[in-house]
Design an enzyme around this catalytic site. Structure first.
Site: not given
Ligand code: IPM
Ligand code: MG
Length: 363
Positions: A142, A189, A221, A245, A249
């Site tokens: 990032y 990884k 993975d 990240d 999710d």
């Molecule tokens: C998160 C989001 C952010 C990230 C984006 C919006 C930049 O997906 O906070 O997880 O990738 O960190």
């Molecule tokens: Mg995210």
């Protein structure tokens, strides 16, 4: 105590949910004899509209000069076509980098009241899910070196980690594990990446300080698969910015409680950044439909981690549980019982949900 909290309502439903977070913080302040002062910060799409950039320095400075920051959400389709350097997401990266909040705590918990919303089979979920992801937040790909060749036909981004950057994350992982199930899984990884092999080396070194914690490693993975196959094997996960990240999710979705999950981003001593993990949901913005509970729970994390107010944080979390126990639901968490919830008069909007939490705090 008296503290200053920077508020970043942001875009979409951000302002709706932050307003309820503030109502709840005020209820706590009143009940426990604290004073919270608020400073408003404009960031994300709202700042692009106003100044042509997502996070002007003076707005970041307000956060740096406050004791903690509560953020709603930033972004939305309205800004899909702005130049990459000024996208609303840049506000988030600017906040994380600028506030030096290198560790992102993302608890993925299943609220037992919302078990029906969990997409996994009962035998997989058992008594519930409670995973804490500690994601590195200010390094890796990032923030690494990036570029595009002159002819625009080659582009690159770099995953680069120093020992120190990794060490502070895995140490935090071990510390949290000590107060939980004493299990830490580092996800990487390492079969391919040099940087991942360094993560393993650092984790093994720090492990010597936490012999009681069971340390394991998984490739990303495999971890993505294990999270849906057998999520209960996980207690604390520590991982890089990019893998965190993606996994966070996935982890939030399997709890079925995506509208409920809070997060904290912490650095060394400075102010922390707290935000719900959901997005801006522009389609329901300003309509009193958004679920404010993730923001309210983020406010609880703020009290706990930035102000050391554990009793007050618990009071918020207990109130949220009481509201759910009493059967109140916003649309996103009503699930298949929506009609029944509605018939019982318990299908509520953003404001009412916030007020219910306040009422339970005062009860
Ligand atoms: C998160 C989001 C952010 C990230 C984006 C919006 C930049 O997906 O906070 O997880 O990738 O960190
Ligand atoms: Mg995210």
């Amino acid at each position: 105590m008296e503290k200053t909290i920077a508020l970043i309502p942001g875009d979409g439903i951000g302002p709706d949910v932050v307003a309820e977070g503030v109502n709840v913080l005020n209820a706590v302040a009143k009940k426990y004899g604290h004073k919270f002062n608020y400073k408003n910060v404009i960031a994300g799409g709202a700042a692009i509209d106003k100044w042509g950039k997502p996070l002007p320095q003076d707005q970041l400075d307000i956060c740096l000069n406050s004791d903690a920051t509560l953020l709603g959400a930033v972004g939305g389709p309205k800004w899909d076509n702005v130049a990459p350097e000024i996208r609303p997401e840049k506000a988030l990266l600017g906040l994380r980098g600028g506030m030096k909040v290198y560790a992102n705590l993302r608890p993925a918990v299943m609220f037992k009241q919302l078990k029906d919303a969990c997409p996994l089979k009962d035998e997989i979920v058992g008594e519930g899910l409670d995973i804490l992801i500690v994601r590195e937040l200010t390094g890796g790909i990032y923030f690494g070196d990036r570029g595009t060749s002159a002819d625009g036909k080659t582009a690159w981004d770099t995953e680069k980690y120093s020992w120190e950057e990794i060490e502070r994350i895995v140490r935090m992982g071990f510390e949290f594990a000590m107060n939980r199930q004493k299990k830490l899984c580092v996800i990487d990884k390492a079969n391919i990446l040099n940087s991942s092999r360094l993560w393993r080396k650092v984790a093994e070194t720090v492990h010597a300080e936490f012999p009681e914690v069971e340390l394991s490693f998984l490739y990303i993975d495999n971890a993505a698969m294990q999270l849906v196959r057998n999520p209960r094997q996980f207690d604390v996960i520590a991982t890089s910015n990019m893998f965190g990240d993606i996994l966070s999710d996935e982890a939030s979705q399997i709890t079925g409680s995506i509208g409920m999950l809070a997060s904290a981003s912490l650095g060394v001593g400075g102010p922390g950044l707290y935000e719900p993990i959901h997005g801006t949901a522009p389609d329901i913005a300003g309509k009193d439909l958004a679920n404010p509970l993730a923001t309210i729970l983020s406010a609880a994390m703020l009290l706990r981690y930035s102000f050391g107010l554990e009793t007050e944080a618990k009071a918020i979390e207990n109130a949220v549980n009481s509201v759910l126990d009493a059967g109140y639901r916003t649309g996103d968490i009503a699930g298949s019982e929506r009609e029944a919830v509605k018939a019982a008069g318990k299908l509520v909007g953003t404001k009412k949900m916030g007020q219910l939490v306040v009422d339970f705090i005062n009860a």
